[in-house]
Write an enzyme that holds these catalytic residues in place. Structure first.
Site, PDB file in Angstrom:
ATOM      1  N   LYS A  10       1.069  -1.110  -0.249  1.00 14.50           N
ATOM      2  CA  LYS A  10       0.169   0.127   0.042  1.00 14.50           C
ATOM      3  C   LYS A  10       1.076   1.068  -0.143  1.00 14.50           C
ATOM      4  O   LYS A  10       2.266   1.095   0.728  1.00 14.50           O
ATOM      5  CB  LYS A  10      -0.768   0.169   0.938  1.00 14.50           C
ATOM      6  CG  LYS A  10      -1.567  -1.071   0.831  1.00 14.50           C
ATOM      7  CD  LYS A  10      -2.981  -0.590   2.393  1.00 14.50           C
ATOM      8  CE  LYS A  10      -3.713  -2.237   2.443  1.00 14.50           C
ATOM      9  NZ  LYS A  10      -4.540  -2.502   3.654  1.00 14.50           N
ATOM     10  N   TYR A  50     -12.513  -2.319  -2.555  1.00 14.48           N
ATOM     11  CA  TYR A  50     -12.924  -2.677  -1.149  1.00 14.48           C
ATOM     12  C   TYR A  50     -14.221  -2.499  -1.226  1.00 14.48           C
ATOM     13  O   TYR A  50     -15.080  -1.910  -0.579  1.00 14.48           O
ATOM     14  CB  TYR A  50     -12.104  -1.695  -0.332  1.00 14.48           C
ATOM     15  CG  TYR A  50     -10.468  -1.895   0.161  1.00 14.48           C
ATOM     16  CD1 TYR A  50     -10.473  -2.839   0.606  1.00 14.48           C
ATOM     17  CD2 TYR A  50     -10.067  -0.818  -0.236  1.00 14.48           C
ATOM     18  CE1 TYR A  50      -9.168  -3.373   1.558  1.00 14.48           C
ATOM     19  CE2 TYR A  50      -8.698  -0.587   0.171  1.00 14.48           C
ATOM     20  CZ  TYR A  50      -8.541  -1.663   0.518  1.00 14.48           C
ATOM     21  OH  TYR A  50      -7.445  -2.068   0.965  1.00 14.48           O
ATOM     22  N   PHE A  58     -14.944   3.490   8.301  1.00  9.82           N
ATOM     23  CA  PHE A  58     -13.708   3.564   8.310  1.00  9.82           C
ATOM     24  C   PHE A  58     -13.295   3.678   6.521  1.00  9.82           C
ATOM     25  O   PHE A  58     -12.382   4.269   6.168  1.00  9.82           O
ATOM     26  CB  PHE A  58     -13.243   2.443   9.021  1.00  9.82           C
ATOM     27  CG  PHE A  58     -13.139   1.046   8.024  1.00  9.82           C
ATOM     28  CD1 PHE A  58     -12.530   0.709   7.315  1.00  9.82           C
ATOM     29  CD2 PHE A  58     -14.417  -0.177   9.130  1.00  9.82           C
ATOM     30  CE1 PHE A  58     -12.437  -0.843   6.785  1.00  9.82           C
ATOM     31  CE2 PHE A  58     -13.600  -1.730   8.545  1.00  9.82           C
ATOM     32  CZ  PHE A  58     -13.343  -1.584   7.452  1.00  9.82           C
ATOM     33  N   ARG A  86      -1.451 -14.743   3.822  1.00  7.22           N
ATOM     34  CA  ARG A  86      -2.039 -14.170   5.407  1.00  7.22           C
ATOM     35  C   ARG A  86      -1.272 -13.982   6.637  1.00  7.22           C
ATOM     36  O   ARG A  86      -1.009 -13.323   7.150  1.00  7.22           O
ATOM     37  CB  ARG A  86      -3.406 -15.014   5.291  1.00  7.22           C
ATOM     38  CG  ARG A  86      -4.220 -14.179   4.018  1.00  7.22           C
ATOM     39  CD  ARG A  86      -5.108 -12.405   3.783  1.00  7.22           C
ATOM     40  NE  ARG A  86      -5.403 -12.275   5.165  1.00  7.22           N
ATOM     41  CZ  ARG A  86      -6.650 -10.949   5.301  1.00  7.22           C
ATOM     42  NH1 ARG A  86      -6.883 -10.529   4.265  1.00  7.22           N
ATOM     43  NH2 ARG A  86      -7.158 -11.034   6.314  1.00  7.22           N
ATOM     44  N   THR A  92      -4.742  -7.394  11.044  1.00  5.86           N
ATOM     45  CA  THR A  92      -5.134  -6.209   9.940  1.00  5.86           C
ATOM     46  C   THR A  92      -4.739  -5.712  10.669  1.00  5.86           C
ATOM     47  O   THR A  92      -4.694  -4.434  10.415  1.00  5.86           O
ATOM     48  CB  THR A  92      -7.039  -6.576   9.763  1.00  5.86           C
ATOM     49  OG1 THR A  92      -7.249  -7.688   9.707  1.00  5.86           O
ATOM     50  CG2 THR A  92      -7.225  -5.086   9.593  1.00  5.86           C
ATOM     51  N   ARG A 103       3.316  -6.780   9.115  1.00  7.90           N
ATOM     52  CA  ARG A 103       2.153  -5.629   9.718  1.00  7.90           C
ATOM     53  C   ARG A 103       2.502  -5.411  11.186  1.00  7.90           C
ATOM     54  O   ARG A 103       2.671  -4.697  12.016  1.00  7.90           O
ATOM     55  CB  ARG A 103       0.656  -5.893   9.856  1.00  7.90           C
ATOM     56  CG  ARG A 103       0.533  -6.105   8.307  1.00  7.90           C
ATOM     57  CD  ARG A 103      -1.026  -6.600   8.093  1.00  7.90           C
ATOM     58  NE  ARG A 103      -2.032  -6.083   7.282  1.00  7.90           N
ATOM     59  CZ  ARG A 103      -2.866  -6.154   7.006  1.00  7.90           C
ATOM     60  NH1 ARG A 103      -3.494  -7.525   7.977  1.00  7.90           N
ATOM     61  NH2 ARG A 103      -3.330  -6.183   5.817  1.00  7.90           N
ATOM     62  N   ASN A 123      -1.129  -0.331   7.729  1.00 10.09           N
ATOM     63  CA  ASN A 123      -0.637  -1.442   7.853  1.00 10.09           C
ATOM     64  C   ASN A 123       0.294  -2.645   6.673  1.00 10.09           C
ATOM     65  O   ASN A 123       0.388  -3.346   6.345  1.00 10.09           O
ATOM     66  CB  ASN A 123      -1.622  -2.757   8.224  1.00 10.09           C
ATOM     67  CG  ASN A 123      -2.950  -2.500   7.354  1.00 10.09           C
ATOM     68  OD1 ASN A 123      -3.071  -2.032   6.181  1.00 10.09           O
ATOM     69  ND2 ASN A 123      -3.884  -3.447   7.609  1.00 10.09           N
ATOM     70  N   HIS A 126      -1.956  -5.038   1.634  1.00 14.46           N
ATOM     71  CA  HIS A 126      -3.337  -5.871   1.497  1.00 14.46           C
ATOM     72  C   HIS A 126      -3.016  -7.157   0.975  1.00 14.46           C
ATOM     73  O   HIS A 126      -1.893  -7.632   0.601  1.00 14.46           O
ATOM     74  CB  HIS A 126      -3.840  -5.160   0.652  1.00 14.46           C
ATOM     75  CG  HIS A 126      -5.240  -6.262  -0.070  1.00 14.46           C
ATOM     76  ND1 HIS A 126      -6.845  -6.318   0.617  1.00 14.46           N
ATOM     77  CD2 HIS A 126      -5.940  -6.555  -0.693  1.00 14.46           C
ATOM     78  CE1 HIS A 126      -7.285  -7.146   0.326  1.00 14.46           C
ATOM     79  NE2 HIS A 126      -6.547  -7.452  -1.188  1.00 14.46           N
ATOM     80  N   GLU A 137     -10.019 -10.644  -7.597  1.00 23.68           N
ATOM     81  CA  GLU A 137      -9.123  -9.243  -7.152  1.00 23.68           C
ATOM     82  C   GLU A 137      -8.094  -9.668  -8.248  1.00 23.68           C
ATOM     83  O   GLU A 137      -7.826  -8.314  -8.702  1.00 23.68           O
ATOM     84  CB  GLU A 137      -7.936  -8.880  -5.729  1.00 23.68           C
ATOM     85  CG  GLU A 137      -9.504  -8.714  -4.626  1.00 23.68           C
ATOM     86  CD  GLU A 137      -8.505  -9.101  -3.557  1.00 23.68           C
ATOM     87  OE1 GLU A 137      -9.171  -8.421  -2.197  1.00 23.68           O
ATOM     88  OE2 GLU A 137      -7.551  -9.916  -2.847  1.00 23.68           O
TER      89      GLU A 137
HETATM   90  O1  CDP Z   1      -6.548  -5.971   4.892  1.00 27.10           O
HETATM   91  P1  CDP Z   1      -7.272  -7.294   5.791  1.00 27.10           P
HETATM   92  O2  CDP Z   1      -8.217  -8.038   4.691  1.00 27.10           O
HETATM   93  O3  CDP Z   1      -6.233  -7.455   6.720  1.00 27.10           O
HETATM   94  O4  CDP Z   1      -8.973  -6.383   6.713  1.00 27.10           O
HETATM   95  P2  CDP Z   1     -10.088  -6.065   6.127  1.00 27.10           P
HETATM   96  O5  CDP Z   1     -10.545  -5.902   6.864  1.00 27.10           O
HETATM   97  O6  CDP Z   1     -10.380  -6.646   4.725  1.00 27.10           O
HETATM   98  O7  CDP Z   1      -9.864  -4.236   6.089  1.00 27.10           O
HETATM   99  C1  CDP Z   1      -9.367  -3.841   5.167  1.00 27.10           C
HETATM  100  C2  CDP Z   1      -8.235  -2.527   5.454  1.00 27.10           C
HETATM  101  O8  CDP Z   1      -8.962  -1.271   6.154  1.00 27.10           O
HETATM  102  C3  CDP Z   1      -7.506  -3.155   6.040  1.00 27.10           C
HETATM  103  O9  CDP Z   1      -6.000  -3.259   5.947  1.00 27.10           O
HETATM  104  C4  CDP Z   1      -7.463  -1.572   6.685  1.00 27.10           C
HETATM  105  O10 CDP Z   1      -6.754  -0.717   6.096  1.00 27.10           O
HETATM  106  C5  CDP Z   1      -8.438  -0.526   7.116  1.00 27.10           C
HETATM  107  N1  CDP Z   1      -9.154  -0.946   8.320  1.00 27.10           N
HETATM  108  C6  CDP Z   1      -9.464   0.710   8.795  1.00 27.10           C
HETATM  109  O11 CDP Z   1      -8.251   1.734   8.789  1.00 27.10           O
HETATM  110  N2  CDP Z   1     -10.091   0.715   9.917  1.00 27.10           N
HETATM  111  C7  CDP Z   1     -11.131  -0.024  10.038  1.00 27.10           C
HETATM  112  N3  CDP Z   1     -12.102  -0.715  11.467  1.00 27.10           N
HETATM  113  C8  CDP Z   1     -10.771  -1.899   9.911  1.00 27.10           C
HETATM  114  C9  CDP Z   1      -9.588  -1.912   8.548  1.00 27.10           C
HETATM  115 MG    MG Z   2      -9.462  -7.964   3.582  1.00 22.47          MG
END
Ligand code: CDP
Ligand code: MG
Length: 159
Positions: A10, A50, A58, A86, A92, A103, A123, A126, A137
């Site tokens: 990212k 997304y 968020f 992962r 996350t 991360r 973080n 992705h 994706e």
């Molecule tokens: O990236 P990952 O699949 O681990 O997490 P996700 O639940 O799919 O969320 C996508 C991205 O949204 C995360 O990697 C964070 O950068 C962001 N996020 C956030 O800013 N605040 C949250 N409460 C949850 C996710």
């Molecule tokens: Mg995700």
């Protein structure tokens, strides 16, 4: 068992100049980079990538973060690669991500902290979460001719 997954470094990862260090972690475990490019996506593309998060509180911060600069996009191929990547990437929220994960090693903040500042959790990476997510994706980010089939030493020594 050989799967493909989409990984993005990212904008925070690119701007912190840790792209090489992150890619090295993937290369070391023997998964194969079969596609890679730099892209600066716009708000529409972010909403496609997304799509599951667009209605969440968020999301505005997430869109601002993912479009603030170029990302390095890659497709990795390997045995159970979705789950493996992962695991290497970690949870996350960096404050919950284990030491040794990307991360966990390169960040420490919580979603609670970031979101109260109307910011996305930075973080660095992705990675597709499921086989279904990976397929959608990869189709969104790469044309079939941008993905390559070739042999690496891991095809000889680790598979
Ligand atoms: O990236 P990952 O699949 O681990 O997490 P996700 O639940 O799919 O969320 C996508 C991205 O949204 C995360 O990697 C964070 O950068 C962001 N996020 C956030 O800013 N605040 C949250 N409460 C949850 C996710
Ligand atoms: Mg995700």
């Amino acid at each position: 068992m050989i799967e493909r997954t989409l990984v993005l470094i990212k904008p925070d990862g690119v701007q912190r100049k840790v792209t090489g260090e992150i890619i090295t972690r993937f290369e070391k475990v023997g998964v194969k980079i079969i596609g890679m490019k730099m892209m600066w996506i716009d708000n529409d593309f972010s909403k496609k990538h997304y799509k599951e998060h667009v209605e969440k509180p968020f999301y505005p911060g997430l869109e601002a973060m993912i479009t603030e600069g170029p990302v390095v996009a890659m497709v990795l191929e390997g045995v159970h690669v979705i789950e493996i990547i992962r695991k290497i990437v970690g949870a996350t929220e960096p404050h919950k991500a284990a030491p040794g994960t990307i991360r966990g090693d390169y960040a420490h903040v919580s979603a609670e902290y970031a979101n109260t500042k109307n910011m996305s959790v930075k973080n660095l990476v992705h990675a597709s979460g499921t086989k279904q997510e990976a397929e959608a994706e990869i189709e969104l980010w790469f044309k079939p001719e941008e993905l390559h089939s070739y042999k690496t030493v891991h095809d000889v020594h680790t598979l």
